[in-house]
Scaffold this active site. Structure first.
Site, PDB file in Angstrom:
ATOM      1  N   HIS A 136       1.728   9.498  -7.779  1.00 19.08           N
ATOM      2  CA  HIS A 136       2.237  10.476  -6.821  1.00 19.08           C
ATOM      3  C   HIS A 136       1.250  11.627  -6.654  1.00 19.08           C
ATOM      4  O   HIS A 136       1.014  12.107  -5.538  1.00 19.08           O
ATOM      5  CB  HIS A 136       3.591  11.005  -7.306  1.00 19.08           C
ATOM      6  CG  HIS A 136       4.145  12.108  -6.472  1.00 19.08           C
ATOM      7  ND1 HIS A 136       4.722  11.896  -5.244  1.00 19.08           N
ATOM      8  CD2 HIS A 136       4.182  13.447  -6.677  1.00 19.08           C
ATOM      9  CE1 HIS A 136       5.114  13.055  -4.735  1.00 19.08           C
ATOM     10  NE2 HIS A 136       4.792  14.003  -5.579  1.00 19.08           N
ATOM     11  N   ARG A 182       1.961  -3.894   8.737  1.00 21.55           N
ATOM     12  CA  ARG A 182       2.205  -4.743   7.572  1.00 21.55           C
ATOM     13  C   ARG A 182       3.691  -5.072   7.529  1.00 21.55           C
ATOM     14  O   ARG A 182       4.534  -4.169   7.535  1.00 21.55           O
ATOM     15  CB  ARG A 182       1.799  -4.037   6.276  1.00 21.55           C
ATOM     16  CG  ARG A 182       1.982  -4.929   5.039  1.00 21.55           C
ATOM     17  CD  ARG A 182       1.562  -4.220   3.765  1.00 21.55           C
ATOM     18  NE  ARG A 182       2.466  -3.148   3.398  1.00 21.55           N
ATOM     19  CZ  ARG A 182       2.259  -2.304   2.378  1.00 21.55           C
ATOM     20  NH1 ARG A 182       1.167  -2.409   1.663  1.00 21.55           N
ATOM     21  NH2 ARG A 182       3.127  -1.359   2.100  1.00 21.55           N
ATOM     22  N   ARG A 211      -0.086  -0.849 -12.584  1.00 13.37           N
ATOM     23  CA  ARG A 211      -0.578   0.332 -11.885  1.00 13.37           C
ATOM     24  C   ARG A 211       0.245   1.574 -12.169  1.00 13.37           C
ATOM     25  O   ARG A 211      -0.138   2.681 -11.795  1.00 13.37           O
ATOM     26  CB  ARG A 211      -0.614   0.076 -10.370  1.00 13.37           C
ATOM     27  CG  ARG A 211       0.697  -0.343  -9.794  1.00 13.37           C
ATOM     28  CD  ARG A 211       0.575  -0.847  -8.372  1.00 13.37           C
ATOM     29  NE  ARG A 211       0.402   0.235  -7.410  1.00 13.37           N
ATOM     30  CZ  ARG A 211       0.377   0.038  -6.089  1.00 13.37           C
ATOM     31  NH1 ARG A 211       0.462  -1.181  -5.602  1.00 13.37           N
ATOM     32  NH2 ARG A 211       0.246   1.051  -5.268  1.00 13.37           N
ATOM     33  N   CYS A 257      -7.751  -1.231   3.028  1.00 11.77           N
ATOM     34  CA  CYS A 257      -6.727  -0.230   3.307  1.00 11.77           C
ATOM     35  C   CYS A 257      -6.163   0.375   2.023  1.00 11.77           C
ATOM     36  O   CYS A 257      -5.174   1.099   2.061  1.00 11.77           O
ATOM     37  CB  CYS A 257      -5.602  -0.831   4.145  1.00 11.77           C
ATOM     38  SG  CYS A 257      -4.745  -2.218   3.359  1.00 11.77           S
ATOM     39  N   GLU A 259      -4.684  -9.301  -1.941  1.00 16.52           N
ATOM     40  CA  GLU A 259      -4.197  -8.417  -3.002  1.00 16.52           C
ATOM     41  C   GLU A 259      -4.136  -9.096  -4.361  1.00 16.52           C
ATOM     42  O   GLU A 259      -3.821  -8.439  -5.353  1.00 16.52           O
ATOM     43  CB  GLU A 259      -2.810  -7.892  -2.638  1.00 16.52           C
ATOM     44  CG  GLU A 259      -2.771  -7.088  -1.354  1.00 16.52           C
ATOM     45  CD  GLU A 259      -1.354  -6.759  -0.939  1.00 16.52           C
ATOM     46  OE1 GLU A 259      -0.919  -5.617  -1.162  1.00 16.52           O
ATOM     47  OE2 GLU A 259      -0.675  -7.658  -0.377  1.00 16.52           O
ATOM     48  N   ARG A 288       2.769   0.970   7.125  1.00 18.71           N
ATOM     49  CA  ARG A 288       3.746   0.505   6.145  1.00 18.71           C
ATOM     50  C   ARG A 288       5.137   0.602   6.757  1.00 18.71           C
ATOM     51  O   ARG A 288       5.566   1.678   7.168  1.00 18.71           O
ATOM     52  CB  ARG A 288       3.678   1.360   4.877  1.00 18.71           C
ATOM     53  CG  ARG A 288       2.328   1.390   4.191  1.00 18.71           C
ATOM     54  CD  ARG A 288       2.394   2.292   2.956  1.00 18.71           C
ATOM     55  NE  ARG A 288       1.157   2.357   2.212  1.00 18.71           N
ATOM     56  CZ  ARG A 288       0.230   3.316   2.355  1.00 18.71           C
ATOM     57  NH1 ARG A 288       0.442   4.295   3.230  1.00 18.71           N
ATOM     58  NH2 ARG A 288      -0.863   3.305   1.627  1.00 18.71           N
ATOM     59  N   ASN A 323      -5.485  -1.486  -4.381  1.00 26.67           N
ATOM     60  CA  ASN A 323      -4.590  -1.037  -5.452  1.00 26.67           C
ATOM     61  C   ASN A 323      -3.981  -2.227  -6.190  1.00 26.67           C
ATOM     62  O   ASN A 323      -4.063  -2.332  -7.426  1.00 26.67           O
ATOM     63  CB  ASN A 323      -3.472  -0.163  -4.876  1.00 26.67           C
ATOM     64  CG  ASN A 323      -4.001   1.041  -4.115  1.00 26.67           C
ATOM     65  OD1 ASN A 323      -5.153   1.432  -4.290  1.00 26.67           O
ATOM     66  ND2 ASN A 323      -3.176   1.630  -3.282  1.00 26.67           N
ATOM     67  N   ASP A 324      -3.353  -3.123  -5.449  1.00 29.08           N
ATOM     68  CA  ASP A 324      -2.755  -4.294  -6.091  1.00 29.08           C
ATOM     69  C   ASP A 324      -3.816  -5.267  -6.583  1.00 29.08           C
ATOM     70  O   ASP A 324      -3.639  -5.912  -7.624  1.00 29.08           O
ATOM     71  CB  ASP A 324      -1.804  -5.006  -5.127  1.00 29.08           C
ATOM     72  CG  ASP A 324      -0.379  -4.495  -5.236  1.00 29.08           C
ATOM     73  OD1 ASP A 324       0.058  -4.219  -6.364  1.00 29.08           O
ATOM     74  OD2 ASP A 324       0.288  -4.361  -4.200  1.00 29.08           O
TER      75      ASP A 324
END
Length: 571
Positions: A200, A338, A461, A498, A427, A302, A450-451
């Site tokens: 966050h 997405r 993560r 992305c 991913e 998203r 990220n993934d």
């Protein structure tokens, strides 16, 4: 205060210490430390007389209600993702299951403060055990516990410090309730002991354009008033920096701002190689800022915001209206939608199984279409309906594609709804390793770093203790990016990034050198990425990519590229 993007770590002297973490916000800032206040201390436990149980239980419930109301007030005062996060946290405080648990503990003889503490501890343990999205909510739950215990004792709610001057905010971790109302004019930079590049705090830093370092365990020793220099690019916190070091950082930031102001329009390298620069969009309140950014469109829209915190899927009318609003705002530009990425970190009661032992490796993303194919069909129909009367160039991509057959089936579904451009997200390592086969089945690929990092390194993560493995500079991750980018080029398919990696200007050079054709990031990051690309040729990018791939780890890769870029600028 100084802020910027391309900086170098300050050298340590006998009077300074350099604390290492993960840089997630660009630039640098110098100022005194102000730490988040410690939560209220629990009083000694006391046994509640049976005659007092109703009053004690009522006090505990009133504390939860006060916390929920306070969070809703904060949500009403802000917009965008912050409001949604705060409302979700308020719902957690108002959960009747939690209130019932607290009531049972009081009935068993616990006082209100300890009943609240024990109930939150039990819920916390359950979230940690569940992993994924649930584990990410542990910090939120801790914050609710601190607020509830303070409320039942009549103490002030925990919050941001107010030393009366601008400061560097240092905390073990930051909760949404605190950061939602953060004032960038007062908070110069963020430093947290925990957290990773997708936390966050990291997301907030990018939105606000603040320098930030997360996962800096040594920051626990920093005390109020200690002067520090936070370098968000190098991922360092320098204690007691000398004036020359601070001045050098300020000068670098000023040069960065001037360079960003000189460049506008489509992204390209110094020798004219085109690199599309796009924005990420996660909710309608972000739309105005995203549409106003100097970008070529949306690289990641998203759609989860339409589905989260609901008991059933949104109607076709709701979906079509939301999509059309976005498409109209980006008329003449690309919008990459997405499809629903439910499961794991985004559980939905109407589609996600509650009994999955490891949700991150379970039915998530495109796999949910196996369980409920109509959910995907309804979304594609709404996207198609919204795209009919718009001038936006609508692309659609599926999350969590693992094998070519999934890409082929998804492309067929997209085409059946009259949508022209279908893509697959890369991913998981399997998708990267067989990216050429994937690319043959669709029109484009988009890499979610990220993934991809989470699965490549088997590192959750949500765990700050494993944040080093999630650093997008990890050479093994970059190797997977190169594999996917080269596969796309061989099939004449564009390949974008992305994930959080696209927001780092120096890493953007590496990604372009690896063959990536577009970058999608927070709107505030695009100017620095554009200027950095404009200052380097494609050959420069390829040389820097080679340096990163040859490095033994993320820290060495970042340093090698930074030093290599500086040398190129001097020659």
């Amino acid at each position: 205060m100084t802020t910027g993007t391309t900086t170098t770590a300050a050298p340590a002297t006998s009077a300074t210490r350099v604390l290492d973490g993960i840089g997630v916000g660009g630039g640098s800032a110098a100022g005194p430390v102000a730490r988040m206040a410690q939560p209220s201390v629990l009083p000694p436990p006391r046994t509640v007389d049976p005659a007092d149980v109703p009053a004690e239980a009522a006090a505990a419930r009133a504390a939860l209600a006060r916390v929920a109301a306070d969070l809703e007030e904060r949500a009403a005062a802000v917009g965008g993702d912050a409001a949604q996060v705060l409302s979700a946290q308020a719902m957690m405080a108002a959960d009747p299951t939690l209130a019932d648990q607290v009531g049972d503990l009081v009935a068993g003889g616990a006082d209100a403060a300890h009943a609240l503490d024990n109930a939150f501890r039990a819920f916390r343990a359950s979230l940690e055990a569940a992993g994924g999205y649930f584990a990410e909510r542990v910090a939120d739950l801790d914050d609710l516990r601190h607020r509830s215990v303070a409320a039942v004792q009549g103490h002030a709610m925990p919050g941001l410090p107010d030393p009366g001057h601008p400061y560097i905010l240092v905390a073990e971790d930051l909760a949404p309730a605190d950061t939602a109302l953060l004032d960038p004019a007062e908070v110069l930079a963020l430093v947290t002991e925990r957290g990773g590049p997708t936390s966050h705090t990291a997301i907030l830093a990018k939105i606000l354009g603040l320098p930030a370092v997360v996962g800096c365990a040594a920051a626990a020793a920093l005390t109020d008033g200690t002067p520090v220099l936070v370098d968000g690019a190098a991922g360092t916190v320098v204690t007691d920096p000398d004036p020359d070091t601070v001045a050098e950082a300020a000068a670098r930031d000023e040069r960065r701002r001037e360079a960003a102001a000189r460049v506008s329009g489509p992204g390209r390298t110094a020798d004219g190689h085109a690199v599309k620069l796009l924005v990420n969009l996660g909710a309608l309140p972000e739309l105005d800022a995203a549409a106003a950014a100097d970008s070529e469109g949306v690289g990641l829209f998203r759609t989860e915001f339409l589905y989260l915190d609901r008991e059933q899927a949104p109607t076709a009318e709701e979906q079509t209206g939301a999509y059309r609003t976005v498409f109209d705002a980006f008329a003449g530009r690309r919008v990459v939608v997405r499809t629903l990425d439910a499961g794991a970190d985004k559980p939905l009661p109407f589609v996600t199984a509650a009994d999955e032992q490891n949700p991150a490796l379970g039915v998530r993303g495109l796999r949910t279409a196996r369980r409920d194919p109509e959910l995907l069909e309804a979304q594609l129909a709404a996207i198609a309906a919204a795209a009919q009367d718009t001038e936006a160039d609508v692309w659609v991509m599926a999350p969590m594609v693992s094998v070519p057959g999934e890409a082929a089936e998804f492309t067929a579904r997209v085409r059946a709804h009259g949508l022209r451009t279908a893509g697959a997200m890369v991913e998981v390592p399997a998708a990267a390793l067989r990216a050429k086969d994937l690319a043959r089945q669709c029109d484009f690929l988009s890499i979610g770093t990220n993934d991809l990092a989470q699965y490549a390194f088997a590192a959750d993560r949500t765990l700050g203790t494993l944040a080093e493995f999630l650093d997008p500079w990890q050479p093994a991750l970059l190797e997977l990016v190169r594999t996917a980018a080269q596969a796309g080029a061989a099939c004449d398919r564009p390949v974008g990034v992305c994930g959080e990696a696209a927001a780092d200007p120096m890493l953007a050079l590496v990604l372009v050198g690896l063959g990536v054709s577009s970058l999608s990031a927070a709107p505030s990051c695009l100017g620095d990425v554009r200027a950095t690309l404009a200052a380097h040729s494609l050959d420069d990018c390829r040389r820097l990519a080679g340096l990163a791939l040859a490095a033994p780890d993320a820290t060495a890769a970042r340093a090698a590229v930074r030093d290599g870029s500086v040398r190129e600028a001097l020659t």
